[in-house]
Design a protein around this motif. Sequence first.
Motif, short mmCIF file in Angstrom:
data_model
loop_
_atom_site.label_atom_id
_atom_site.label_comp_id
_atom_site.label_asym_id
_atom_site.label_seq_id
_atom_site.Cartn_x
_atom_site.Cartn_y
_atom_site.Cartn_z
N ARG A 687 0.83 -1.21 0.00
CA ARG A 687 0.00 0.00 0.00
C ARG A 687 0.86 1.26 0.00
O ARG A 687 0.54 2.23 -0.68
CB ARG A 687 -0.90 -0.01 1.22
CG ARG A 687 -1.81 1.22 1.28
CD ARG A 687 -2.84 1.13 2.38
NE ARG A 687 -3.70 2.29 2.35
CZ ARG A 687 -4.71 2.51 3.20
NH1 ARG A 687 -4.97 1.59 4.13
NH2 ARG A 687 -5.43 3.60 3.12
N ARG A 688 1.97 1.25 0.76
CA ARG A 688 2.86 2.41 0.77
C ARG A 688 3.50 2.63 -0.60
O ARG A 688 3.72 3.77 -1.00
CB ARG A 688 3.96 2.19 1.81
CG ARG A 688 3.48 2.31 3.25
CD ARG A 688 3.57 3.71 3.76
NE ARG A 688 4.95 4.18 3.73
CZ ARG A 688 5.32 5.44 3.98
NH1 ARG A 688 4.39 6.34 4.23
NH2 ARG A 688 6.59 5.79 3.96
N ARG A 689 3.73 1.54 -1.31
CA ARG A 689 4.32 1.69 -2.64
C ARG A 689 3.30 2.28 -3.61
O ARG A 689 3.66 3.11 -4.46
CB ARG A 689 4.83 0.34 -3.14
CG ARG A 689 5.43 0.37 -4.52
CD ARG A 689 6.01 -0.98 -4.90
NE ARG A 689 7.11 -1.35 -4.00
CZ ARG A 689 7.80 -2.48 -4.11
NH1 ARG A 689 7.50 -3.35 -5.07
NH2 ARG A 689 8.78 -2.76 -3.27
N PRO A 692 2.01 6.62 -1.68
CA PRO A 692 3.03 7.15 -0.78
C PRO A 692 2.47 8.06 0.31
O PRO A 692 3.13 8.26 1.34
CB PRO A 692 3.95 7.94 -1.72
CG PRO A 692 3.70 7.37 -3.07
CD PRO A 692 2.27 6.96 -3.08
N THR A 695 -0.04 6.84 5.77
CA THR A 695 0.80 6.96 6.96
C THR A 695 1.34 5.60 7.38
O THR A 695 0.79 4.55 7.04
CB THR A 695 -0.01 7.58 8.11
OG1 THR A 695 -1.05 6.69 8.46
CG2 THR A 695 -0.60 8.93 7.70
N SER A 696 2.42 5.65 8.15
CA SER A 696 3.01 4.40 8.64
C SER A 696 2.10 3.72 9.66
O SER A 696 2.13 2.50 9.80
CB SER A 696 4.37 4.68 9.26
OG SER A 696 4.23 5.58 10.36
N ALA A 699 -0.24 1.69 7.54
CA ALA A 699 0.40 0.60 6.80
C ALA A 699 1.01 -0.45 7.72
O ALA A 699 0.85 -1.66 7.49
CB ALA A 699 1.47 1.17 5.87
N LEU A 743 10.09 6.61 9.86
CA LEU A 743 8.70 6.21 9.95
C LEU A 743 8.27 6.25 11.42
O LEU A 743 8.95 5.69 12.30
CB LEU A 743 8.50 4.80 9.39
CG LEU A 743 8.81 4.64 7.90
CD1 LEU A 743 8.67 3.18 7.49
CD2 LEU A 743 7.90 5.50 7.06
N ASN A 811 6.71 10.01 8.68
CA ASN A 811 5.44 9.55 8.10
C ASN A 811 4.94 8.40 8.94
O ASN A 811 5.61 7.41 9.06
CB ASN A 811 5.65 9.11 6.66
CG ASN A 811 4.34 8.97 5.94
OD1 ASN A 811 3.29 8.93 6.56
ND2 ASN A 811 4.40 8.87 4.64
#
Length: 811
Positions: A687-689, A692, A695-696, A699, A743, A811
């Motif tokens: 999902r982060r890819r 962007p 948020t951490s 994810a 992060l 993030n």
Amino acid sequence: MPYDVTGATLRVMTHIPPPAMELQLLDAELHQLDARRAQLLHRRAWLLTVLQPARSAPVAPPLPAAQARREATAPGVQNLLLVLGGILLALAATAFTLVSWGSMGIAGRALVLGAVTLAALGAPVALLRRGLRSTAESIAGIGLVLTVLDTYALHEVAFPDGDGVSFAAAASAVLAVIWTAYGIGTAALPRPAATRTDPTTAPASPTLLLPLPAALAVAQLPLILWAIAAGGGPRTITAAVLLTAVIDMVVALRVTPKAVRAVAAGGAFGMGGWGVLAAGLISLDAAGPGAAARAAALFALAAAGAFGAAWLAPGRGLRTSTAAAGGLFVVAALGGLLRAALPADWTVPGCLACGIALLALVRGRLPEPVRHGLGRASGIVQASAVLWTLPAVGVTLLGPAAWLSRAWSGAPGDAREAAATDTFWPAHATTTPLILIAVAAVLALSVRAAEWRPRALTAALTLTWAAVLTLPTALQLPYNVGLLVYGGTVMVLLALRHRMATTLALVTSLSLACLALAAEPATLTVLASLTAVFAAAAWRGRLAPASAAASLGYATALACAVGAALDWQPQHIALLVLLVPLTAALLAARITDPATTKAVEITGAAAALIAIDLATAELPLLALVLALCGVIVAGTAIRPERRSLGYVAAALFVLAGWVRLGTWNVTDPEAYTLPVTVPALFVGALRRRRDPSATSWTAYGPGLTVTLAPSLLAAWTDPHWTRPLLLGTAALAVTLLGARHRLQAPLVLGGTTLALDALHELAPYLAQVVGALPRWAPPALAGLLLLALGATYEQRIRDARRVREVLGRMN
């Protein structure tokens, strides 16, 4: 001084008049100047008024002097005094008659009462001639009370041993005649001279208002008292009451004075209600046709009075109401005769037939309000008959639910026994289907108005449905015949293109399914049939969402019944029930109607929950059922509009794994959490890819928390060093990765876990240190800490703010 200089100069240059004349000239000049000044000021004020009208505020007139508020009017005070005086005189006369009567001779008694009565009745005549009506009314009231006392005195002197009831009947009749003559006589008096010349200076009418209403009130007693004196029973007294009500009705419709009409109307309704209630009780107690006929005659008398009022009354509403009452009295009379002549089961149908027969008069040539009232009476009779059938209908529909607690205990003897297993069948309810069918036919055939026609047809359909369902129970048909009737009703209702029909079919199917639980073959046959029938109905669009849900629901019940018939254990039946959610998932992918799709999916989910509940008896099979449910949900999540169900599928797979681990007696929490953490972190990285901006915490937060929190709790209760060491290493790695990639979630979660794990490991040493320190050391250390914090307070705030900003940029 200036004047003197000027005066001297004038004397030198011109002729100066004498001082006296000069004074006169000056006064005349000043007077002219004052007049001119006044004229100019008046003109100036007028000009200001013309030029500035908006600015000129009107002067409010002076308020009148406040006057004392009068709390009572002169006529009110007069009437109060007159009423109080009349009451006191009436009480005095009563006390004299009852207490002092025996101390005087016959002549004295007659002389006193006669003189007082004549004076009280004659005084109002003189007062009316003078226009004093209020005073005349009060004295006339005293005179009327005295006449009552005269009758009592006459009974005590002349008829002391006579029948009191007979004397009261005769006395009330005589008093009614006397008071009526007195009222009519005072009405014939000539009007006062002031009234003839100037109507505004005298009362509008010189007549007395009290005698005629009082006479009518006393006239309510003679017939009833004579009936009692003659030794009449309840029927005779009731006839006297009804006849009095009829007389009151005639008076109310024919007389003019409002007071008399009000008393007559009250008597008509009061006596009429009393008489009708008594006639009803007599009709219920009638033991044979003769007694019933006499009770019917009473109702006929009441009906005659009601129809007379309906024919002669001036208002439309009153005519309609009295006509409806007359129609009900006719039905009650005929119903009482039928009750005495027919079996008890046919009393209500007989009354219903009489009520329906009233509709024949509605289409006749009677006045429109009368016809409308008869129609209302017929409707009331039909509604009452339907209400009488509700207990039987309720037992038929709700009684089969008792078989839920005694499934397959054996088929009952007949349909009534099957419906009334835990309750009783209402008495005299055999004709329930006939009543319902009759009312349904009337609604379908008689209601023709376009506005009411659809409602009438819906009501007729509902009544017909209730009649069909109660037919097997009312006639005590065999059990299998009852099942066939219910099944046929469901199919016929589903064949109709009517929403209400489909609703009734669903209700019928529930009762049918409960009835079928009495025997195993009936259960399997009925559930299979209902599954197929509702599936076909959903396919043909007969309220598709409800029909599809019903079909899947009965399929679930069928799966349970088949498993029970094969003597399977509940956990094995769960595997068979899973065919229903699988079928629901396959169907939902092909259905185009959103409402039907949702109904199918909800029913499939309910079936899956039932399967899970059945599988809880054996954990390995529960794990298998959860995994299969996860597969079904994962297959549903392939559809674009159901992608969110992927989380549910993952949760089911995780639960299945946890149950399997539980069956293997695995107690380490990491065995439960790591299979969740690894996929969760992988999904978070994907999902982060793709996004962007995610948020951490979104994810990676859930995945890290699932493992770190349970492992930390286990480490705090673990006496060995292996788990804390591994947990600290993992937490350090997570913290370093969070710091490396900046992060927030890994940094905070890993650092917190690392600190708490280290605290747990150092706790024994800290306890030893604290034990070795003297008791004054902890307070001293706390004081030093506070001093240090206070000395560097501003720097600590700046450092905390810098840390917060660093974490915020992460993030």
